[in-house]
Design a protein around this motif. Structure first.
Motif, PDB file in Angstrom:
ATOM      1  N   LEU A   9      40.800  18.108  51.225  1.00 35.70           N
ATOM      2  CA  LEU A   9      40.546  19.541  51.025  1.00 35.70           C
ATOM      3  C   LEU A   9      40.312  19.795  49.549  1.00 35.70           C
ATOM      4  N   ARG A  10      39.268  20.550  49.264  1.00 38.75           N
ATOM      5  CA  ARG A  10      39.022  20.982  47.887  1.00 38.75           C
ATOM      6  C   ARG A  10      38.674  22.464  47.902  1.00 38.75           C
ATOM      7  N   VAL A  11      39.513  23.253  47.253  1.00 39.57           N
ATOM      8  CA  VAL A  11      39.275  24.691  47.102  1.00 39.57           C
ATOM      9  C   VAL A  11      38.749  24.925  45.699  1.00 39.57           C
ATOM     10  N   GLU A  12      37.575  25.549  45.610  1.00 39.54           N
ATOM     11  CA  GLU A  12      36.918  25.736  44.318  1.00 39.54           C
ATOM     12  C   GLU A  12      36.676  27.215  44.044  1.00 39.54           C
ATOM     13  N   ARG A  13      37.354  27.741  43.042  1.00 40.91           N
ATOM     14  CA  ARG A  13      37.153  29.094  42.501  1.00 40.91           C
ATOM     15  C   ARG A  13      37.074  30.153  43.599  1.00 40.91           C
ATOM     16  N   LEU A  14      38.040  30.096  44.501  1.00 43.29           N
ATOM     17  CA  LEU A  14      38.069  31.014  45.634  1.00 43.29           C
ATOM     18  C   LEU A  14      38.491  32.408  45.173  1.00 43.29           C
ATOM     19  N   ARG A  26      42.057  35.271  42.939  1.00 45.61           N
ATOM     20  CA  ARG A  26      41.132  35.166  41.828  1.00 45.61           C
ATOM     21  C   ARG A  26      41.054  33.727  41.334  1.00 45.61           C
ATOM     22  N   ASP A  27      39.882  33.105  41.523  1.00 43.63           N
ATOM     23  CA  ASP A  27      39.582  31.782  40.964  1.00 43.63           C
ATOM     24  C   ASP A  27      40.636  30.732  41.320  1.00 43.63           C
ATOM     25  N   ILE A  28      40.957  30.639  42.619  1.00 46.78           N
ATOM     26  CA  ILE A  28      41.935  29.649  43.076  1.00 46.78           C
ATOM     27  C   ILE A  28      41.242  28.307  43.273  1.00 46.78           C
ATOM     28  N   GLY A  45      53.536  38.083  48.393  1.00 47.42           N
ATOM     29  CA  GLY A  45      52.413  38.829  47.849  1.00 47.42           C
ATOM     30  C   GLY A  45      51.624  38.083  46.793  1.00 47.42           C
ATOM     31  N   SER A  46      51.990  36.806  46.543  1.00 54.00           N
ATOM     32  CA  SER A  46      51.281  36.048  45.508  1.00 54.00           C
ATOM     33  C   SER A  46      49.938  35.506  45.982  1.00 54.00           C
ATOM     34  N   GLY A  47      49.722  35.493  47.308  1.00 55.96           N
ATOM     35  CA  GLY A  47      48.443  35.025  47.836  1.00 55.96           C
ATOM     36  C   GLY A  47      48.516  33.693  48.552  1.00 55.96           C
ATOM     37  N   LYS A  48      49.716  33.165  48.765  1.00 52.55           N
ATOM     38  CA  LYS A  48      49.855  31.850  49.400  1.00 52.55           C
ATOM     39  C   LYS A  48      49.276  31.847  50.816  1.00 52.55           C
ATOM     40  N   SER A  49      49.716  32.795  51.640  1.00 53.53           N
ATOM     41  CA  SER A  49      49.262  32.822  53.034  1.00 53.53           C
ATOM     42  C   SER A  49      47.797  33.196  53.152  1.00 53.53           C
ATOM     43  N   VAL A  50      47.312  34.064  52.252  1.00 56.39           N
ATOM     44  CA  VAL A  50      45.885  34.417  52.264  1.00 56.39           C
ATOM     45  C   VAL A  50      45.042  33.171  51.995  1.00 56.39           C
ATOM     46  N   THR A  51      45.509  32.321  51.085  1.00 59.03           N
ATOM     47  CA  THR A  51      44.794  31.067  50.796  1.00 59.03           C
ATOM     48  C   THR A  51      44.714  30.193  52.046  1.00 59.03           C
ATOM     49  N   SER A  52      45.816  30.079  52.774  1.00 63.39           N
ATOM     50  CA  SER A  52      45.825  29.241  53.973  1.00 63.39           C
ATOM     51  C   SER A  52      44.946  29.832  55.070  1.00 63.39           C
ATOM     52  N   LEU A  53      44.985  31.146  55.250  1.00 59.59           N
ATOM     53  CA  LEU A  53      44.176  31.791  56.293  1.00 59.59           C
ATOM     54  C   LEU A  53      42.690  31.695  55.965  1.00 59.59           C
ATOM     55  N   ARG A 226      52.543  17.212  44.732  1.00 58.14           N
ATOM     56  CA  ARG A 226      52.127  18.108  43.654  1.00 58.14           C
ATOM     57  C   ARG A 226      52.461  19.548  44.038  1.00 58.14           C
ATOM     58  N   VAL A 227      52.526  20.416  43.019  1.00 60.36           N
ATOM     59  CA  VAL A 227      52.928  21.814  43.209  1.00 60.36           C
ATOM     60  C   VAL A 227      51.900  22.721  42.566  1.00 60.36           C
ATOM     61  N   CYS A 228      51.554  23.812  43.269  1.00 60.65           N
ATOM     62  CA  CYS A 228      50.718  24.865  42.709  1.00 60.65           C
ATOM     63  C   CYS A 228      51.518  26.167  42.747  1.00 60.65           C
ATOM     64  N   VAL A 229      51.691  26.795  41.596  1.00 60.15           N
ATOM     65  CA  VAL A 229      52.472  28.031  41.496  1.00 60.15           C
ATOM     66  C   VAL A 229      51.508  29.217  41.454  1.00 60.15           C
ATOM     67  N   MET A 230      51.709  30.170  42.373  1.00 56.23           N
ATOM     68  CA  MET A 230      50.828  31.332  42.457  1.00 56.23           C
ATOM     69  C   MET A 230      51.585  32.606  42.096  1.00 56.23           C
ATOM     70  N   ARG A 231      50.838  33.538  41.500  1.00 53.83           N
ATOM     71  CA  ARG A 231      51.398  34.851  41.166  1.00 53.83           C
ATOM     72  C   ARG A 231      50.287  35.891  41.209  1.00 53.83           C
ATOM     73  N   GLN A 232      50.480  36.912  42.030  1.00 53.40           N
ATOM     74  CA  GLN A 232      49.554  38.044  42.118  1.00 53.40           C
ATOM     75  C   GLN A 232      48.103  37.584  42.247  1.00 53.40           C
ATOM     76  N   GLY A 233      47.883  36.586  43.105  1.00 53.74           N
ATOM     77  CA  GLY A 233      46.532  36.129  43.393  1.00 53.74           C
ATOM     78  C   GLY A 233      45.953  35.139  42.415  1.00 53.74           C
ATOM     79  N   HIS A 234      46.720  34.736  41.417  1.00 57.04           N
ATOM     80  CA  HIS A 234      46.256  33.755  40.437  1.00 57.04           C
ATOM     81  C   HIS A 234      47.057  32.461  40.561  1.00 57.04           C
ATOM     82  N   LEU A 235      46.410  31.350  40.259  1.00 64.12           N
ATOM     83  CA  LEU A 235      47.105  30.071  40.167  1.00 64.12           C
ATOM     84  C   LEU A 235      47.555  29.912  38.723  1.00 64.12           C
TER      85      LEU A 235
END
Length: 547
Positions: A9-14, A26-28, A45-53, A226-235
């Protein structure tokens, strides 16, 4: 083969916006290789589930829109394929384990039929071949009595068994990508440990890439590469587990790690022996009668299911007693008997000296205000059709408090729990999960109780909000002297909040004593087993390394 080609999986600037144009993501950008686990962490509300959906193509099109970016699954952009292709990819190439299997599973279909539906949709296998594959999938997730479970309905199984079924359903076609959205949040520590071990085992067997969404940093330690930390829609930060947890660069990541409760109990508070005994539970028992209906008359009397057996403890004003144990240990049954939401079949429950265990509904009414409950999910315990004010004044008014006085007190309590007084006019859906739990606390306090029973009151909250709510409960207890009976499966939370701890198993008390004794030097093997199962137990989050 270059790095991009080897990514499952590669997510580019989503970028994702609401229908009204407000930015949600924003730019995930991140990638997951075969056999690798990447954890997405961050507050609600950081956008984790939105990214998965978005990855699964399940965003509600009338509410959220992908504005730009790419999501490549083995090089194929899932954002630019048709509905038919997307449907084919789900299940066969990517699958998801949801947080609450009881909601995700169909209650009117047997387990076997639900897994079979995946095979019917995506394969040309015969009925017998599909059944054999379903049985094999159930065996791979180590379920006992597979034939019985195959023919069972979801409500007939435990939470851990239902979660294993979700995993079997997700992996039955050996997808390249598995997305797990908070799959262990509601599970006790031993079941959680089993599920995490199972996911890792199946991942290694099939080479699956795993995107694991969680707010539990202990789980991150145990399962992530590896870990990705999200906050308010930003990585805001990403890296290996050691990089992010040992040497976080961002203040937000540092704050998240600082909010993780430690396993070392807080310093013991001196017990005021003269403090009033507000709750005394004596040899409490609860037995559910055996099924049988009219036919029971013709049968030999059968012994019912014993959910509680001789449970005894006491609680003084200003103290917190933690009740811990696995699912099915009797914690919630005990709480409901103490609250008289269930009638116990034996024993006594004395609230400020009065035994309420056998009182009638009318006799209970004047004593109800002395003991109040905070439930696990305020979204279900708060009436969605009533504004907050009505929820806060309903109880006091039922006990004779004038409306104006109850309303004014409600505004004071909202400010006490950290919300503005004018929030009293709003409705539950207009608040975050943490704010709703604060409202539930205010509602319990509106009755000016002697005892608060909190049943898994912080288990669904992310670590920073959880820390705030725990601090709030501690402050309220200090200022008001209320006693708290705190039911939890999170031993970290018990260590930080509780003066004493009672361990339950199979409806009985296994161990009971000061938190500093029970959690540091447990005398029983079962208590030690619970301690050993705590996720990330060997990691010191305060020091940023192995303890």
């Amino acid at each position: 083969m270059n790095e991009r080609q080897s990514d499952t999986l590669r997510v580019e600037r989503l970028c994702v916006n609401t229908a009204h144009g407000a930015p949600i993501l924003r730019d995930i950008s991140f990638a997951i290789r075969a056999g690798e686990t990447v954890c997405l962490v961050g507050e609600s509300g950081s956008g984790k589930s939105v990214t998965s959906l978005a990855t699964l193509g399940l965003l509600p099109k009338d509410a959220l829109n992908v504005v730009s970016g790419r999501i490549l699954l083995d090089g194929e952009d899932v954002l630019r394929v048709g509905n038919g292709r997307l449907k084919a990819l789900r299940g066969s190439r990517m699958a998801m384990i949801f947080q609450e299997p009881m909601t995700a599973l169909n209650p009117v279909l047997t387990v076997g039929r639900q897994i079979d539906e995946v095979l019917r949709t995506h394969t040309d296998l015969s009925v017998l071949q599909r059944r054999a594959q379903v049985i094999d999938a159930l065996a791979q997730v180590h379920l006992p009595d597979i034939e019985r479970i195959h023919d069972a309905y979801p409500h007939q199984l435990s939470g851990g068994q239902r979660q294993r079924i979700m995993i079997a359903m997700a992996l039955v076609l050996e997808p390249r990508l598995l997305i797990a959205d908070e799959p262990t949040t509601a599970l006790d520590v031993t079941t959680q440990q089993q599920i995490l071990k199972l996911i890792r085992e199946l991942q290694q067997k099939h080479g699956t890439a795993v995107l694991f969404i969680t707010h539990d940093m202990g789980v991150v330690v145990d399962i992530a590469d590896r870990v990705c930390v999200m906050r308010q829609g930003h990585l805001v930060e990403s890296g290996t587990v050691r990089q992010v947890l040992s040497q976080p660069r961002e203040d937000y990541t540092k704050a998240l790690l600082a909010a993780v409760p430690g396993l070392t109990p807080r310093p013991a508070r001196p017990q005021a022996l003269r403090a009033q005994m507000v709750l005394d539970v004596i040899e409490l028992g609860k037995t559910y009668p055996a099924a049988g209906g009219a036919l029971r008359w013709f049968r030999q009397q059968r012994e019912g299911t014993r959910a509680l057996h001789d449970v005894s403890f006491s609680l003084r004003r200003g103290r917190t007693l933690g009740i811990v144990g696995e699912s099915g240990s009797g914690k919630s049954t005990m709480a409901r008997c103490v609250m008289r939401l269930l009638a116990p079949t034996q024993g006594a429950v004395r609230v400020t000296g009065k035994d309420i265990s056998e009182l009638s509904a009318a006799g209970l009414k004047p004593h109800r205000k002395r003991i109040q409950m905070i439930f696990q999910d305020p979204n279900r315990s708060l009436n969605p059709r009533m504004n907050i004010g009505k929820s806060l004044v309903e109880g006091p008014m039922n006990h004779g408090v004038p409306f104006a006085q109850a309303w004014a007190r409600g505004q004071e309590l909202l400010e006490l729990v950290g919300l503005p007084a004018d929030a009293i006019y709003r409705y539950p859906h207009q608040f975050s999960g943490g704010q709703r739990q604060r409202i539930a606390i205010a509602r319990a306090l509106a009755m000016e109780p002697d005892v608060i029973v909190a049943d898994e009151a912080v288990s669904a909250l992310d670590v920073s909000v959880q820390a705030q709510v725990l601090q709030l409960l501690g402050d309220i207890q200090l200022s008001m002297g209320v006693a708290i009976l705190f039911i939890t499966h999170d031993l970290r939370v018990a260590a930080q909040l509780c003066d004493d701890v009672l361990v339950m198993r199979h409806g009985q008390v296994v161990e009971y004593g000061p938190a500093a004794e029970v959690l540091v030097r447990p005398q029983q093997a079962y208590t030690q087993q619970l301690m050993d199962a705590v996720p990330g137990k060997g990691w010191d989050f305060a020091a940023g390394g192995r303890s």
